[in-house]
Motif scaffolding. Structure first.
Motif, PDB file in Angstrom:
ATOM      1  N   MET A   1      23.786 -35.611   1.021  1.00  0.00           N
ATOM      2  CA  MET A   1      24.210 -36.724   0.024  1.00  0.00           C
ATOM      3  C   MET A   1      25.599 -36.243  -0.054  1.00  0.00           C
ATOM      4  O   MET A   1      25.867 -35.228  -0.288  1.00  0.00           O
ATOM      5  CB  MET A   1      23.229 -36.322  -1.130  1.00  0.00           C
ATOM      6  CG  MET A   1      23.538 -37.155  -2.393  1.00  0.00           C
ATOM      7  SD  MET A   1      22.985 -38.943  -2.447  1.00  0.00           S
ATOM      8  CE  MET A   1      21.471 -38.811  -1.762  1.00  0.00           C
ATOM      9  N   LYS A  38      27.729 -50.043  -2.496  1.00  0.00           N
ATOM     10  CA  LYS A  38      26.930 -49.006  -1.842  1.00  0.00           C
ATOM     11  C   LYS A  38      25.984 -48.334  -2.925  1.00  0.00           C
ATOM     12  O   LYS A  38      25.088 -47.884  -2.760  1.00  0.00           O
ATOM     13  CB  LYS A  38      27.833 -47.788  -1.449  1.00  0.00           C
ATOM     14  CG  LYS A  38      27.179 -46.701  -0.906  1.00  0.00           C
ATOM     15  CD  LYS A  38      28.242 -45.575  -0.398  1.00  0.00           C
ATOM     16  CE  LYS A  38      27.553 -44.298   0.272  1.00  0.00           C
ATOM     17  NZ  LYS A  38      28.373 -43.195   0.641  1.00  0.00           N
ATOM     18  N   ASP A  42      20.672 -49.226  -2.587  1.00  0.00           N
ATOM     19  CA  ASP A  42      19.564 -48.398  -2.657  1.00  0.00           C
ATOM     20  C   ASP A  42      18.509 -49.300  -3.333  1.00  0.00           C
ATOM     21  O   ASP A  42      18.567 -49.570  -4.521  1.00  0.00           O
ATOM     22  CB  ASP A  42      19.747 -46.927  -3.106  1.00  0.00           C
ATOM     23  CG  ASP A  42      18.737 -46.245  -3.152  1.00  0.00           C
ATOM     24  OD1 ASP A  42      17.858 -46.175  -4.122  1.00  0.00           O
ATOM     25  OD2 ASP A  42      18.358 -45.402  -2.304  1.00  0.00           O
ATOM     26  N   ARG A  45      17.888 -47.757  -6.907  1.00  0.00           N
ATOM     27  CA  ARG A  45      19.013 -48.124  -7.922  1.00  0.00           C
ATOM     28  C   ARG A  45      18.776 -49.835  -8.283  1.00  0.00           C
ATOM     29  O   ARG A  45      19.290 -49.991  -9.396  1.00  0.00           O
ATOM     30  CB  ARG A  45      20.342 -47.629  -7.245  1.00  0.00           C
ATOM     31  CG  ARG A  45      20.658 -46.171  -7.211  1.00  0.00           C
ATOM     32  CD  ARG A  45      21.916 -45.729  -6.967  1.00  0.00           C
ATOM     33  NE  ARG A  45      22.214 -46.195  -5.566  1.00  0.00           N
ATOM     34  CZ  ARG A  45      22.192 -45.193  -4.792  1.00  0.00           C
ATOM     35  NH1 ARG A  45      21.479 -44.033  -4.837  1.00  0.00           N
ATOM     36  NH2 ARG A  45      22.756 -45.485  -3.425  1.00  0.00           N
ATOM     37  N   HIS A  79      20.227 -41.220  -9.819  1.00  0.00           N
ATOM     38  CA  HIS A  79      20.511 -42.812  -9.577  1.00  0.00           C
ATOM     39  C   HIS A  79      21.359 -43.420 -10.605  1.00  0.00           C
ATOM     40  O   HIS A  79      22.155 -44.192 -10.351  1.00  0.00           O
ATOM     41  CB  HIS A  79      19.258 -43.382  -9.178  1.00  0.00           C
ATOM     42  CG  HIS A  79      18.628 -43.021  -8.089  1.00  0.00           C
ATOM     43  ND1 HIS A  79      19.229 -43.445  -6.729  1.00  0.00           N
ATOM     44  CD2 HIS A  79      17.440 -42.387  -7.463  1.00  0.00           C
ATOM     45  CE1 HIS A  79      18.450 -42.923  -5.634  1.00  0.00           C
ATOM     46  NE2 HIS A  79      17.334 -42.349  -6.324  1.00  0.00           N
TER      47      HIS A  79
END
Length: 136
Positions: A1, A38, A42, A45, A79
């Motif tokens: 990450m 970006k 996800d 998110r 998140h």
């Protein structure tokens, strides 16, 4: 990450980006926008942002967000932190709970960047039409 910090858009008027379909982005604008996209890239998110944005009253407690996911509270907080760093949401602590709200300026800016100007045909329409005519 990755541990890199996201730059919040909208902090400087000079960072305003043209619509993608009207003018090419310069490298700096593309870099800043890529970080926001970006953050949205996800599924967790994206769901969090949707839950926050669609909440009646405009805000939601983290205690109402966490049960909707099969994830730990620290993961949900991570998140939310990324969405906040991207300038998509803001938060306010009230006692032991944190309440989140959408920053509509950022979503409006993203919508404007992705919107085709009025009267402009969709990209590729004229080319596709001309190709179909020459093929027949």
């Amino acid at each position: 990450m990755s541990k890199q910090e996201l730059v919040v858009l909208g902090q400087d008027a000079d960072e305003c980006c043209p619509a993608l379909l009207t003018a090419p982005l310069d490298a700096g604008q593309a870099d800043v926008l890529a970080k926001v996209f970006k953050a949205l890239g996800d599924p967790v998110r994206l769901r969090l942002l949707s839950m926050i944005a669609s909440r009646a009253g405009g805000e939601i407690c983290v205690c109402d967000l966490t049960p909707a996911f099969d994830l730990s509270q620290p993961t949900i907080s991570h998140h939310l932190k990324l969405l906040k760093q991207a300038g998509l949401i803001d938060s306010e602590r009230r006692g032991t709970w944190v309440y989140y709200r959408l920053l509509p300026e950022m979503t409006d800016r993203l919508a404007a960047i992705l919107t085709r100007p009025d009267g402009q045909p969709p990209a590729g329409t004229a080319t596709a039409h001309a190709t179909a005519e020459t093929a027949s």
